[in-house]
Design an enzyme around this catalytic site. Structure first.
Site, mmCIF file in Angstrom:
data_model
loop_
_atom_site.group_PDB
_atom_site.id
_atom_site.type_symbol
_atom_site.label_atom_id
_atom_site.label_comp_id
_atom_site.label_asym_id
_atom_site.label_seq_id
_atom_site.Cartn_x
_atom_site.Cartn_y
_atom_site.Cartn_z
ATOM 1 C CD GLU A 216 -6.473 2.201 -4.414
ATOM 2 O OE1 GLU A 216 -6.868 2.615 -5.522
ATOM 3 O OE2 GLU A 216 -5.519 2.685 -3.805
ATOM 4 C CD1 TRP B 92 -12.158 5.665 5.554
ATOM 5 C CD2 TRP B 92 -10.828 4.682 7.050
ATOM 6 N NE1 TRP B 92 -12.943 5.266 6.613
ATOM 7 C CE2 TRP B 92 -12.138 4.665 7.541
ATOM 8 C CE3 TRP B 92 -9.803 4.133 7.830
ATOM 9 C CZ2 TRP B 92 -12.473 4.111 8.779
ATOM 10 C CZ3 TRP B 92 -10.121 3.579 9.055
ATOM 11 C CH2 TRP B 92 -11.448 3.568 9.515
ATOM 12 N NE ARG C 182 0.087 -30.708 12.859
ATOM 13 C CZ ARG C 182 0.278 -30.809 14.162
ATOM 14 N NH1 ARG C 182 1.501 -30.773 14.663
ATOM 15 N NH2 ARG C 182 -0.745 -30.930 14.979
ATOM 16 C CB SER D 259 -0.912 0.019 1.232
ATOM 17 O OG SER D 259 -1.759 -1.106 1.226
#
Lengths: 406, 246
Positions: free
Chosen positions: A385, A183, A290, A112
């Protein structure tokens, strides 16, 4: 033998070694030039050296590493498509996409920071600015000496930017700017803000506002659960006197900021798939390491289904992004095509992050793995956006010719 | 000052190695190639010297076929001024060293840097052969290189410690970490590498007397066998009879 991933012995300790390799199931690399691949590997090495070892710590502490701005400038992550005479990279749109993909593979917040600087600050100054403005601002923004931000969204005007109330009046020898933006990525640390405001006749214009102008402040937004390593804030204009030469002369109307958003959204289409690739890569490795019921969990059908679907969606999105990049290079990419790619990539990335989180089991919620950070970051990316729904309506409008925004 | 940096074009350290043509040739299918990591250190140090010593030029040399050019372009993007590619398959150390010596003679370089060894065939002798061919000193593995006028102070890794020495220019150095930190090319470097000169020259004819018969992969590593700490007898037995190392 040294592990040749650019991180070497010199980096700080990371919680986990970043062993990322991108999936290329359809040999899409064959569609790239050698230079594209060098750009991608260089940015990947940069991310492994400068971002991966620290990002979990930054995100956990909600710390924006301001020193990364200069480093982004040095590597050339700011304004890759801006001509070199203004300090940009002079590169094509595929290169720009790959740079965003690799940075967001590291972290959406870091991407960003770079997107805003390149697409939302440098792009409008280059595209709509005077020659004096280009020369004054672009080299310093490209080098990372200055950080920039972009002010369009307001507290009461998000998806409807045309309803903005921020305004400026012609006072003869200057403009008087009033209003507030919200923002705004980079705002608390930005030296320069490209601000969109209405003049007396209601037409939207771009103004370059600089830190230090009286009445201009940038309060930080705290408490985010997303993009925690990126800094976000407001822009407050209380009778700010803006010199007349700071108006962007080249274009006005809502179309101007929307052109900037097209450029940024294009980068997001690539970037979000970077985050998706990181989740997939981590899940694939984890599934093979795992052991449950005496076997790697990757040997179970339900885990294989998840991995197979992830690879399928990543591959489809890679092809969409590549094709869009070619169209952009030819000057033919449309707003609607960008909307489809941005919307698709972010949705795919969010779903992959969620599935990858499940494959990682409990480990997936810790900072030992990047999954949860990507997932939380992508919740912003799916909203900013142009929200997920707005992009749908852009496509709906394109298909039917009938706008359904209101 | 003129610096020559010799780079190899080698498989990435994570590559899966396969052979073809009845195990007589390396199979490059699907293999990612990189600048040899030790060569990358040499290049990084050369660029540092260039940045701190005005008038210094760095030439990159690779002995390889056309497919090595992206690797050479990366070295140019990192900051080398120009490049030479000797158009030949680098079959063995003597052949490669002969080509390097030939180019070095013609170019009159004061400093010839390369990695301590390549990471494909790892012979680690090219720097010494080049030094002999040119009649100048060669030092390896060099971990530190500081220039002062016409001499260089070097630190070299030796068994159990470090050796510090002074060498007069010109000389050859085989480099390793921590001589410099790897450099990542930036976007401007990548752009400017497009137009930097890359000269392709034909190899000189060399009869090195080396021929490759066939390649073999080492046996896959076996799984770990855990032996109880108080069962030394069993450990010795396994080391003797199974691992056959005692």
């Amino acid at each position: 033998m040294p592990n040749h991933n650019g991180s070497a012995e010199t980096v700080k300790k990371s919680m986990k070694q970043d062993r990322f390799e991108h999936p290329d199931f359809y040999a899409i690399d064959d569609l790239l030039t050698e230079e594209h691949k060098l750009i991608r590997s260089s940015i990947r090495d940069f991310v492994k050296r400068e971002i991966s070892p620290n990002i979990e710590d930054w995100a956990q502490r909600a710390h924006f590493p301001f020193e990364i701005v200069k480093k982004f400038g040095d590597i050339g992550a700011f304004g890759p498509t801006i001509p070199t005479e203004y300090g940009g990279g002079g590169l094509d749109y595929i290169s720009y996409g790959l740079i965003m993909q690799e940075i967001e593979r590291g972290d959406s917040g870091m991407r960003s920071t770079a997107s805003v600087q390149g697409s939302l600050v440098m792009y409008p100054i280059y595209k709509f600015g005077s020659e004096e403005q280009r020369k004054k601002y672009l080299p310093k923004l490209a080098s990372g000496e200055w950080l920039g931000c972009f002010g369009l969204t307001e507290p009461d005007h998000g998806s409807n930017p045309g309803g903005m109330v921020t305004n400026f009046k012609d006072m003869g020898d200057h403009y008087l700017l009033n209003g507030a933006k919200m923002w705004i990525s980079n705002s608390p640390k930005a030296q320069v803000a490209v601000v969109w405001a209405k003049h007396e006749q209601g037409r939207i214009h771009g103004l370059i506002v600089e830190r230090g102008m009286a009445g201009f402040s940038t309060p930080e937004t705290h408490g985010k659960w997303s993009l925690r390593a990126s800094t976000t804030g407001e822009l407050v204009f209380d009778n700010v006197k803006v010199p007349k030469e700071n108006l962007l002369p080249g274009k006005n109307g809502l179309g101007a900021p929307l052109m900037c958003l097209d450029s940024a959204r294009y980068g997001i289409a690539w970037g979000a798939i970077g985050a998706a690739m990181d989740c997939y890569d981590s899940a694939r490795r984890y599934a093979m390491e795992r052991i449950q019921f005496d076997k790697p969990i990757g040997s179970f059908q339900l885990v294989q289904k998840k991995l197979a679907e992830m690879l399928t969606e990543i591959t489809k999105a890679q092809l969409v992004n590549w094709r869009l990049g070619v169209l952009m290079n030819e000057g033919k990419g449309t707003t609607q095509q960008i909307s489809m790619a941005k919307r698709n990539s972010v949705q795919v990335a969010l779903e992959i992050a969620r599935e990858a989180r499940q494959i990682h089991g409990g480990m997936g919620i810790t900072g030992e793995y990047p999954i949860m950070r990507h997932m939380m970051n992508l919740e912003s990316v799916v909203t900013y956006e142009g929200t997920h729904d707005i992009h749908l309506l852009i496509l709906g409008n394109h298909i039917t010719g009938i706008p359904a925004f209101i | 000052m003129k610096i020559l940096v010799c780079i190899t074009h080698v498989p990435d350290t994570t590559s899966k190695i396969n052979f073809k043509d009845n195990n007589t040739k390396f199979d490059p299918t699907g293999v990612q190639f990189i600048i040899g990591p030790y060569d990358d250190y040499a290049l990084a140090r050369a660029i540092e010297i260039k940045e701190s010593t005005p008038g210094t030029t760095v030439t990159v040399l690779n002995v390889g076929l056309a497919e090595t050019e992206p690797t050479i372009r990366k070295a140019l993007a990192i900051g080398a001024d120009d490049a030479i590619r000797v158009n030949a398959d680098p079959t063995d150390s003597f052949f490669v060293a002969s080509q390097i010596a030939e180019q070095a003679k013609a170019g009159g370089y004061e400093l010839i840097l390369m990695g301590r060894e390549s990471i494909d065939y790892n012979s680690g002798v090219v720097h010494s052969i080049v030094g002999e061919m040119l009649g100048i000193p060669s030092v390896s593995p060099v971990m530190k290189l500081e220039l002062s006028g016409n001499t260089a102070k070097l630190a070299r890794e030796i068994e159990g410690g470090k050796e510090y020495l002074e060498v007069s220019l010109p000389f050859v150095a085989g480099c390793q970490e921590p001589i410099a930190e790897w450099k990542i090319p930036n976007m401007r470097g990548i752009m400017s590498a497009r137009t930097k000169p890359l000269k392709v020259v034909e190899p000189k004819s060399v009869n090195s007397g080396v021929a490759t018969q066939k390649y073999e992969l080492p046996k896959p590593k076996g799984s770990v066998k855990m032996i109880s700490a108080d069962n030394v007898k069993e450990l010795v037995n396994l080391l003797k009879n199974e691992a056959k190392v005692l």
